[in-house]
Write a protein that holds these residues in place. Structure first.
Motif, PDB file in Angstrom:
ATOM      1  N   PHE A   6       0.837  -1.196   0.000  1.00 31.86           N
ATOM      2  CA  PHE A   6       0.000   0.000   0.000  1.00 31.86           C
ATOM      3  C   PHE A   6       0.873   1.247   0.000  1.00 31.86           C
ATOM      4  O   PHE A   6       2.044   1.192   0.363  1.00 31.86           O
ATOM      5  CB  PHE A   6      -0.965   0.018   1.198  1.00 31.86           C
ATOM      6  N   PHE A   8       0.891   5.716   0.670  1.00 30.47           N
ATOM      7  CA  PHE A   8       0.216   6.927   1.109  1.00 30.47           C
ATOM      8  C   PHE A   8       1.128   8.095   0.788  1.00 30.47           C
ATOM      9  O   PHE A   8       2.314   7.898   0.531  1.00 30.47           O
ATOM     10  CB  PHE A   8      -0.155   6.881   2.602  1.00 30.47           C
TER      11      PHE A   8
ATOM     12  N   GLU B  98       9.751  -3.829   3.493  1.00 29.27           N
ATOM     13  CA  GLU B  98      10.623  -2.720   3.087  1.00 29.27           C
ATOM     14  C   GLU B  98       9.740  -1.505   2.851  1.00 29.27           C
ATOM     15  O   GLU B  98       8.598  -1.633   2.404  1.00 29.27           O
ATOM     16  CB  GLU B  98      11.391  -3.065   1.806  1.00 29.27           C
ATOM     17  N   LEU B  99      10.248  -0.313   3.186  1.00 29.47           N
ATOM     18  CA  LEU B  99       9.482   0.889   2.866  1.00 29.47           C
ATOM     19  C   LEU B  99      10.271   1.751   1.905  1.00 29.47           C
ATOM     20  O   LEU B  99      11.505   1.793   1.940  1.00 29.47           O
ATOM     21  CB  LEU B  99       9.107   1.661   4.131  1.00 29.47           C
ATOM     22  N   TYR B 101      10.218   5.744   0.294  1.00 34.33           N
ATOM     23  CA  TYR B 101       9.671   7.096   0.332  1.00 34.33           C
ATOM     24  C   TYR B 101      10.180   7.779  -0.930  1.00 34.33           C
ATOM     25  O   TYR B 101      11.370   8.019  -1.084  1.00 34.33           O
ATOM     26  CB  TYR B 101      10.160   7.799   1.602  1.00 34.33           C
ATOM     27  N   GLN B 121       2.342  -0.510  -8.035  1.00 35.03           N
ATOM     28  CA  GLN B 121       1.907   0.725  -7.382  1.00 35.03           C
ATOM     29  C   GLN B 121       2.663   1.915  -7.966  1.00 35.03           C
ATOM     30  O   GLN B 121       3.881   1.834  -8.167  1.00 35.03           O
ATOM     31  CB  GLN B 121       2.203   0.664  -5.880  1.00 35.03           C
ATOM     32  N   ARG B 127       5.253  10.257  -1.952  1.00 37.33           N
ATOM     33  CA  ARG B 127       4.470   9.043  -1.723  1.00 37.33           C
ATOM     34  C   ARG B 127       5.321   8.002  -1.006  1.00 37.33           C
ATOM     35  O   ARG B 127       6.459   7.764  -1.376  1.00 37.33           O
ATOM     36  CB  ARG B 127       3.944   8.492  -3.057  1.00 37.33           C
ATOM     37  N   VAL B 128       4.740   7.425   0.052  1.00 36.45           N
ATOM     38  CA  VAL B 128       5.384   6.340   0.786  1.00 36.45           C
ATOM     39  C   VAL B 128       4.761   5.027   0.351  1.00 36.45           C
ATOM     40  O   VAL B 128       3.540   4.925   0.251  1.00 36.45           O
ATOM     41  CB  VAL B 128       5.206   6.510   2.317  1.00 36.45           C
ATOM     42  N   LEU B 129       5.590   4.042   0.066  1.00 41.61           N
ATOM     43  CA  LEU B 129       5.115   2.711  -0.313  1.00 41.61           C
ATOM     44  C   LEU B 129       5.578   1.702   0.718  1.00 41.61           C
ATOM     45  O   LEU B 129       6.765   1.660   1.061  1.00 41.61           O
ATOM     46  CB  LEU B 129       5.681   2.319  -1.682  1.00 41.61           C
ATOM     47  N   TYR B 130       4.658   0.891   1.204  1.00 40.86           N
ATOM     48  CA  TYR B 130       5.018  -0.209   2.100  1.00 40.86           C
ATOM     49  C   TYR B 130       4.976  -1.515   1.320  1.00 40.86           C
ATOM     50  O   TYR B 130       3.934  -1.892   0.784  1.00 40.86           O
ATOM     51  CB  TYR B 130       4.051  -0.275   3.282  1.00 40.86           C
TER      52      TYR B 130
END
Lengths: 197, 197
Positions: A6, A8, B98-99, B101, B121, B127-130
């Motif tokens: 996901f 944000f 992993e995240l 940014y 995505q 935008r931050v993606l997890y």
């Protein structure tokens, strides 16, 4: 909470995440016993239980391998000479790190280990701070007008130990000095330590 | 590498960290066997072994509780219709997240699980993606002029499994279509699968 990837956004200049699971508000009353100037604290609290900081959290399973993320916003303000700050904490699983990416504002991260090592690092927009495992951490907003806004991430199994800091305080404090922010020893921490046998 | 807290800046618009331990350059030759259009790939490589992406890494002990961080820069470009991309990988310790940014640029994160779930995505500044545990991930730059720049962080014990993707490819690809970027099934992945008993 989803098992799928996901995203944000952290829209500037608002910096409140477009999606979040939990919004925490911490007020003056949450800093009870933590401030250097207890008289100033009591007088301010009698007037208004002001908002000191806010946290927006993204929920994940609290297990190793997952990462918890969010945004912390410390508002400008002072209790006596002491700048507004977060409660601060150790991680319950003490061998877990945390990273902070400062999105906006000016301030410091006050840190210490159980063994008494201390460090205070400046925060400003674009600066990444790595808090290694074992270091308790508290963020302090030193701007007079602007929020200190940080994006944070840490291992999801870390947990929070607020109690140790509530009992002992931090060894270092950040106060408003004659030439800007000053880092001083916390006399109330020493008092506490002196009470021990 | 230090045991003390440390900071670095991600200065905009350069976004190369002020301090780093490792600078990795990946070129066309590193994507051997991965591109949709193998003829276009061979022709390009014969001309020049162009730089496709770069990674700036901050070193930490590769153990649970620590976090590895860095900045990834995917340059604009295409091999045939396929946009420049990273090799992509699973984590060796597959239950690690992993995240990302996104600091600048436009692109996509292509993801899939060992079970065949897929997700793609969009990435853009702010935008931050997890990427949850178990999802392989590859970033793709779809801008014609601008780098795709992401700040990333993941559990330091995760490790990298590049081999699975090198062997099978990703199930989805991002190509330049008549109305902008298009996500398509990877016919070379299916060929590979068809070769199995």
């Amino acid at each position: 909470m989803t098992d799928l990837p996901f995203t944000f956004t952290l829209p500037m200049p608002e910096v409140i995440p477009s999606n979040y699971d939990n919004h925490i508000e911490r007020r003056l009353s949450d800093l009870r016993g933590q401030c250097l100037d207890q008289e100033a604290y009591a007088a301010m609290l009698a007037q208004e239980n002001s908002l000191v900081y806010e946290v927006y959290e993204i929920k994940r399973p609290e297990i190793a391998g997952e990462i918890l993320m969010g945004v912390s916003i410390v508002h400008p303000g002072k209790v006596g000479r002491e700048f507004y700050m977060t409660k601060g904490h150790f991680h319950t699983v003490i061998n877990t790190a945390e990273l902070y990416y400062c999105l906006r504002g000016e301030g410091f991260m006050v840190m210490e280990t159980p063994e008494g090592d201390t460090d205070v690092q400046p925060l400003s927009s674009g600066r990444v701070l790595y808090v290694p495992p074992r270091w308790a951490h508290r963020s302090v907003c030193t701007s007079r007008q602007e929020d200190l806004v940080t994006f944070f991430a840490y291992p999801a199994n870390a947990g929070h130990d607020y109690g140790t800091i509530e009992q002992l305080g931090f060894r270092k404090l950040v106060v408003d000095g004659s030439r800007g922010p000053e880092i001083i020893d916390n006399p109330r921490y020493q008092e506490q330590a002196a009470r021990e046998p």
